[in-house]
Design an enzyme around this catalytic site. Structure first.
Site, PDB file in Angstrom:
ATOM      1  N   ILE A 172      -6.788  17.221   9.932  1.00 28.70           N
ATOM      2  CA  ILE A 172      -6.594  15.813   9.587  1.00 28.70           C
ATOM      3  C   ILE A 172      -5.088  15.577   9.501  1.00 28.70           C
ATOM      4  O   ILE A 172      -4.354  16.432   8.982  1.00 28.70           O
ATOM      5  CB  ILE A 172      -7.290  15.471   8.246  1.00 28.70           C
ATOM      6  CG1 ILE A 172      -7.126  13.991   7.875  1.00 28.70           C
ATOM      7  CG2 ILE A 172      -6.778  16.350   7.099  1.00 28.70           C
ATOM      8  CD1 ILE A 172      -7.963  13.553   6.664  1.00 28.70           C
ATOM      9  N   GLY A 211      -3.825   2.741   5.882  1.00 26.77           N
ATOM     10  CA  GLY A 211      -4.842   1.997   5.150  1.00 26.77           C
ATOM     11  C   GLY A 211      -5.191   0.722   5.903  1.00 26.77           C
ATOM     12  O   GLY A 211      -4.399   0.229   6.712  1.00 26.77           O
ATOM     13  N   TYR A 213     -14.293  -3.714   3.758  1.00 28.54           N
ATOM     14  CA  TYR A 213     -13.024  -4.380   4.081  1.00 28.54           C
ATOM     15  C   TYR A 213     -13.246  -5.556   5.039  1.00 28.54           C
ATOM     16  O   TYR A 213     -12.349  -6.380   5.241  1.00 28.54           O
ATOM     17  CB  TYR A 213     -11.995  -3.397   4.656  1.00 28.54           C
ATOM     18  CG  TYR A 213     -11.603  -2.264   3.708  1.00 28.54           C
ATOM     19  CD1 TYR A 213     -11.876  -2.335   2.346  1.00 28.54           C
ATOM     20  CD2 TYR A 213     -10.965  -1.124   4.182  1.00 28.54           C
ATOM     21  CE1 TYR A 213     -11.529  -1.285   1.482  1.00 28.54           C
ATOM     22  CE2 TYR A 213     -10.612  -0.084   3.323  1.00 28.54           C
ATOM     23  CZ  TYR A 213     -10.897  -0.174   1.984  1.00 28.54           C
ATOM     24  OH  TYR A 213     -10.552   0.857   1.139  1.00 28.54           O
ATOM     25  N   GLY A 231      -1.908   8.719   6.928  1.00 22.92           N
ATOM     26  CA  GLY A 231      -2.718   7.795   7.715  1.00 22.92           C
ATOM     27  C   GLY A 231      -2.398   6.358   7.378  1.00 22.92           C
ATOM     28  O   GLY A 231      -1.497   6.061   6.583  1.00 22.92           O
TER      29      GLY A 231
END
Ligand SMILES: NC(=O)c1ccc[n+]([C@@H]2O[C@H](COP(=O)([O-])OP(=O)(O)OC[C@H]3O[C@@H](n4cnc5c(N)ncnc54)[C@H](OP(=O)(O)O)[C@@H]3O)[C@@H](O)[C@H]2O)c1
Length: 330
Positions: A15, A21, A54, A19
């Site tokens: 991973i 959001g 979201y 990253g």
């Protein structure tokens, strides 16, 4: 992705160390967030933190496709919201996320919150679900079993917890067949959660740090008077000046050095580019890292009041602070 820019999970998969959001909250609509995802992928991000709630996964999915980055180079994560804890609803939610994000697999799926309590988007902290219940481990296990089925099917590669605690993780580690590979938790310099962080590391669960900058633009409803501001903390400001970067970048350099995967949000190209470049360059010195460790104030910003059930006294009841699960059915 090389080892300097990735971490290895319990399955052997990797991973990225940082990253993007995608929670636009009240401020940024789906197309603005999607434009940032496309720009972020072009700038070099390879990890995208999404969630059904979201309300922007279809737009984000289009942005991922338009970026032209090969799917195998990406780590795409989504989450199951509280209105989908029933096993069938959870499976339907993940299948919808797969479709909206335009992918045949998700690298990780999280249970967004461990409470099956309804929480409408944009709810005020005073809002309560009158049918809300405390944590119910049997119900959580049934949900987890459904997600394990999606791992067996090959459409989900890793499972993750979010907004959980050490006591709840102990139960899950006891009862899960597919162990959690990731735990998404609030982590920023003034809220370092050393006990939960250490428990995750000791149990091969990669911590993912949300609100890594201390969520400086969160809505008023999520603020209380004594919340500290990470990007204005004197130690963070002093280190930022020494490195010639924005204090936000110092928060990310600290996060990467500590070992969590931060997922900062921004729709502004100069910010998301600076966040990626800064997080990976010019590491903090051992003295600076020691000074950053001392910035911790145990200051939780995302307290979760809307998940409280009748009879609960305060948001502290959500976080098992004395090592037990209030009202918990284990
Ligand atoms: N699992 C969960 O329950 C959970 C909860 C919360 C968040 N999350 C995830 O974590 C992500 C990040 O959390 P967050 O959005 O709450 O907080 P955050 O990343 O700590 O803060 C985001 C805000 O910081 C500002 N910012 C970003 N980069 C900056 C820079 N280089 N310089 C100056 N300011 C900068 C921007 O404010 P302006 O827009 O005002 O410029 C941006 O909106 C979310 O998008 C979501 O994916 C998960």
């Amino acid at each position: 992705m090389d080892t300097a820019t990735t971490r290895t999970l319990r399955t052997g998969a990797t991973i990225p160390v940082i990253g993007l959001g995608t929670f636009g909250s009240d401020r940024y609509g789906p197309e603005e967030v999607a434009a940032a995802v496309r720009g972020g992928l072009e700038a070099g991000y390879r990890l995208v933190d999404c969630a059904a709630v979201y309300g922007n996964e279809a737009a984000v999915g289009r942005a991922i496709a338009a970026s032209g980055v090969p799917r195998d180079d990406l780590f795409v994560m989504s989450k199951v919201w509280n209105d989908a804890h029933d096993p069938d609803a959870a499976v339907a939610s993940v299948r919808r996320s797969l479709r909206d994000l335009g992918t045949d697999h998700l690298d990780a799926v999280f249970v967004h919150w461990p409470f099956p309590n309804h929480h409408a988007p944009h709810a005020s902290v005073e809002d309560r679900d009158r049918t809300a219940r405390p944590y119910d481990h049997a119900a959580y296990t049934a949900l987890w079993r459904a997600l394990e089925g999606l791992v067996d099917e090959g459409v989900v590669r890793h499972l993750g917890t979010s907004n959980t605690t050490v006591p709840k993780l102990r139960l899950l580690l006891r009862d899960a067949r597919v162990l959690p590979s990731l735990n998404e938790m609030e982590l920023h310099p003034t809220f370092q959660q050393p006990e939960l962080f250490g428990f995750c590391v000791d149990n091969d669960i990669q911590p993912v740090g949300y609100s890594p900058l201390g969520s400086p633009s969160r809505p008023e409803r999520d603020r209380t008077d004594d919340d500290p501001v990470d990007v204005e903390h004197p130690t963070v400001l002093r280190i930022a000046e020494a490195h010639g970067v924005h204090p936000a970048v110092v928060c990310l350099q600290w996060a990467v050095a500590r070992g969590q995967v931060p997922i900062p949000f921004s729709v502004k190209p100069e910010q998301y580019r600076a966040n990626l470049e800064g997080a990976l360059a010019d590491p903090l010195t051992p003295d600076e890292l020691r000074a950053m460790a001392a910035v911790d104030r145990g200051a939780r910003l995302i307290k979760g009041q809307v998940f409280l059930w009748p009879g609960a006294t305060s948001w502290h009841d959500l976080w098992d602070e004395d090592g037990t699960i209030p009202g918990g059915l284990a």
